[in-house]
Enzyme design. Sequence first.
Site, PDB file in Angstrom:
ATOM      1  N   ASP A   1       5.646  69.071  -2.264  1.00 15.98           N
ATOM      2  CA  ASP A   1       5.592  68.172  -1.124  1.00 15.98           C
ATOM      3  C   ASP A   1       4.102  67.998  -0.789  1.00 15.98           C
ATOM      4  OD1 ASP A   1       6.390  66.763   1.253  1.00 15.98           O
ATOM      5  OD2 ASP A   1       5.976  68.585   2.371  1.00 15.98           O
TER       6      ASP A   1
ATOM      7  N   ASP B   1       2.573  66.558   2.877  1.00 13.66           N
ATOM      8  CA  ASP B   1       2.261  66.879   4.279  1.00 13.66           C
ATOM      9  C   ASP B   1       2.698  68.292   4.636  1.00 13.66           C
ATOM     10  OD1 ASP B   1       1.125  64.420   5.050  1.00 13.66           O
ATOM     11  OD2 ASP B   1       3.084  63.525   5.380  1.00 13.66           O
TER      12      ASP B   1
ATOM     13  N   ASP C   1      -0.087  61.580   8.768  1.00 15.70           N
ATOM     14  CA  ASP C   1       0.052  60.596   9.851  1.00 15.70           C
ATOM     15  C   ASP C   1      -0.677  61.053  11.110  1.00 15.70           C
ATOM     16  OD1 ASP C   1       1.518  58.766   8.435  1.00 15.70           O
ATOM     17  OD2 ASP C   1       3.466  59.397   9.190  1.00 15.70           O
TER      18      ASP C   1
ATOM     19  N   ASP D   1       7.294  62.183   1.362  1.00 16.97           N
ATOM     20  CA  ASP D   1       7.660  61.056   2.221  1.00 16.97           C
ATOM     21  C   ASP D   1       6.431  60.471   2.921  1.00 16.97           C
ATOM     22  OD1 ASP D   1       9.334  59.216   3.351  1.00 16.97           O
ATOM     23  OD2 ASP D   1      10.284  60.572   4.785  1.00 16.97           O
TER      24      ASP D   1
ATOM     25  N   ASP E   1       8.004  72.373   2.794  1.00 18.72           N
ATOM     26  CA  ASP E   1       8.030  72.940   4.150  1.00 18.72           C
ATOM     27  C   ASP E   1       9.094  72.298   5.034  1.00 18.72           C
ATOM     28  OD1 ASP E   1       6.627  70.910   6.345  1.00 18.72           O
ATOM     29  OD2 ASP E   1       6.076  70.504   4.281  1.00 18.72           O
TER      30      ASP E   1
END
Length: 266
Positions: A31, A33, A42, A122, A204
Amino acid sequence: MSSTERNHSPKMTAPLTPAAPQDQRFLVLFDFDETIICESSDDAVVRTLPDKELPAWLKNSYREGHYNEYSQKILAYMAEQGVSKDSIHSAVEKIPPNQGLMNLFQYLQSHQQDFELVVVSDANTYFIETWLRHAGVRDLFRKIFTNPSSFNEAGQLVLLPFHSHSCPRCPDNMCKQVILREYLAERQKERGGVPFQRVFYIGDGANDTCPSLALGPRDTAFPRRDFPMHRLLKEFQQSAKVKANIVPWVSGEDIVDCLKKIVEER
């Protein structure tokens, strides 16, 4: 963490050498972030706004399972507020890596003959490509699965959903288990029918739980300790839905320790 570490993400010092042509034994999925980097990309970019935060009306517009739509609104608002491409680029580059992650990358780089690396996130292409290139680790990754993004003529970063799917557990724009299953099938075909010996998934968030449920008993899920993925996998373990080994991590060093043992098994 020192102010120097906060303002400049460390870079890989040794030059990258291409992986050996033979097929690697193991697949590692990351992943982005709060896994590779220490916070949400973000959030880091929102701090480039004149007020350094989002207005309440925009924060309150978030709907569960529709984060991609919400991110699109944030990027449109940032463009309206005059946040430049350069400001976004600089903010992304400055995000520090998670603790010990650069050590993990160095270990994986030194064992490129064993490990194939992929990002499943994502976030979006612009943030991930920018960060990985700045950190000097882009060439470690064979593939990046994330939401497409690009700047339009007006200077706005435009975000699109990655795909559509029918998984009830995942956000409408991305099911990481679908991505994982399709990638494993595609790679096995490309590798002449030879599957990976083991698959490792490092994450996470809640959306990292779904792909972890597709892992087998020889595979390992690495949830960041006490984050949503860790809590959810513990719940699934009780109902015997998880077949994979679960190794919680705080630092990339925890993951290195586990991978070293597996590589030495040969």
